[in-house]
Design an enzyme around this catalytic site. Structure first.
Site, short mmCIF file in Angstrom:
data_model
loop_
_atom_site.label_atom_id
_atom_site.label_comp_id
_atom_site.label_asym_id
_atom_site.label_seq_id
_atom_site.Cartn_x
_atom_site.Cartn_y
_atom_site.Cartn_z
N GLY A 46 78.98 81.93 -24.52
CA GLY A 46 79.83 81.98 -25.71
C GLY A 46 79.17 81.21 -26.85
O GLY A 46 78.37 80.30 -26.61
N GLN A 51 78.40 76.67 -34.66
CA GLN A 51 77.21 76.18 -33.96
C GLN A 51 75.91 76.66 -34.61
O GLN A 51 74.85 76.09 -34.36
CB GLN A 51 77.23 76.65 -32.50
CG GLN A 51 78.33 76.00 -31.68
CD GLN A 51 78.33 76.54 -30.26
OE1 GLN A 51 78.95 77.56 -29.99
NE2 GLN A 51 77.63 75.88 -29.35
N CYS A 93 77.61 73.51 -22.99
CA CYS A 93 77.66 73.92 -24.40
C CYS A 93 76.25 73.93 -24.95
O CYS A 93 75.49 72.98 -24.73
CB CYS A 93 78.53 72.93 -25.18
SG CYS A 93 78.66 73.32 -26.92
N LEU A 94 75.89 74.99 -25.67
CA LEU A 94 74.54 75.07 -26.25
C LEU A 94 74.31 73.96 -27.27
O LEU A 94 73.18 73.60 -27.55
CB LEU A 94 74.32 76.44 -26.92
CG LEU A 94 74.30 77.65 -25.98
CD1 LEU A 94 74.16 78.94 -26.78
CD2 LEU A 94 73.18 77.54 -24.95
N HIS A 135 87.35 76.60 -25.61
CA HIS A 135 86.13 75.83 -25.92
C HIS A 135 85.57 76.30 -27.27
O HIS A 135 85.22 75.48 -28.12
CB HIS A 135 85.11 76.04 -24.79
CG HIS A 135 83.77 75.40 -25.01
ND1 HIS A 135 83.28 74.41 -24.20
CD2 HIS A 135 82.82 75.63 -25.96
CE1 HIS A 135 82.08 74.05 -24.65
NE2 HIS A 135 81.77 74.78 -25.71
N GLU A 136 85.50 77.63 -27.47
CA GLU A 136 84.90 78.16 -28.71
C GLU A 136 85.81 77.94 -29.92
O GLU A 136 85.32 77.64 -31.01
CB GLU A 136 84.57 79.65 -28.55
CG GLU A 136 83.60 80.00 -27.41
CD GLU A 136 82.30 79.22 -27.43
OE1 GLU A 136 81.89 78.74 -28.50
OE2 GLU A 136 81.69 79.08 -26.35
N HIS A 139 85.31 74.64 -31.34
CA HIS A 139 84.16 74.56 -32.25
C HIS A 139 84.58 74.89 -33.68
O HIS A 139 84.15 74.24 -34.63
CB HIS A 139 83.06 75.54 -31.83
CG HIS A 139 82.15 75.04 -30.75
ND1 HIS A 139 81.41 73.89 -30.88
CD2 HIS A 139 81.85 75.53 -29.53
CE1 HIS A 139 80.69 73.70 -29.78
NE2 HIS A 139 80.94 74.68 -28.93
NI NI Z 1 80.15 74.99 -27.03
#
Ligand code: NI
Length: 163
Positions: A46, A51, A93-94, A135-136, A139
């Site tokens: 995701g 991000q 998470c990236l 989670h997204e 962000h």
């Molecule tokens: Ni993330």
């Protein structure tokens, strides 16, 4: 298509709150295809626009094992239906590379979003999608998975990231 740079914690740009998408045009299509390319290239499941330093309410996701089922969520919103029904999941998470931490979230939610053309959709998802979309959406609100951890743990991750 182009691969975009993923911001990493503690970059302050990850704390910006994203604004709603109003135009469902070619530019939105380009952003989502770049985001998908970036997500696949980085091995994520995701990615939120925040991000990649785009502060609009856009999320891409692919929860399939074969990584061949791209999903796009524009202006996603959720409501918790049952705050006693919880799911713990080891999240990564990236934007927080190399960190996997168990996080507990409500797993009974009502989700609404728009697609790339602006059409409205709704669902009551379960399992991994529930965790991932929360989670997204975090962000998009400038919130990160590290915010769920103890200050001590968060401090350690920050220290490691600055090396
Ligand atoms: Ni993330």
């Amino acid at each position: 298509m182009a691969k975009l740079k993923v911001l990493t914690f503690p970059d302050p740009r990850l704390r910006k709150v994203a604004v709603p998408v109003k135009k469902f045009d070619k530019s939105l299509e380009n952003i989502t295809s770049d985001m998908l390319e970036t997500m696949y290239a980085e091995g994520g499941i995701g990615l939120a626009a925040t991000q990649v330093d785009i502060h609009e309410r856009i999320i891409v996701m692919d929860l399939s094992e074969e990584q061949n089922d791209p999903k796009i969520f524009i202006n996603p919103e959720y409501k918790i239906l049952n705050d006693k029904s919880l799911l713990s999941f080891s999240e990564g998470c990236l934007s927080v590379p190399g960190v996997n931490e168990e996080i507990t979230r409500p797993d009974s939610i009502y989700l609404s979003w728009q697609d790339i053309k602006g059409n409205f959709h709704e669902a009551e998802p379960s399992g991994l999608l529930t965790v991932c979309i929360q989670h997204e959406i975090d962000h998009l609100e400038g919130k990160l998975m590290v915010d769920y951890l103890s200050p001590l743990k968060r401090g350690r991750i920050r220290k490691k990231a600055s090396k």
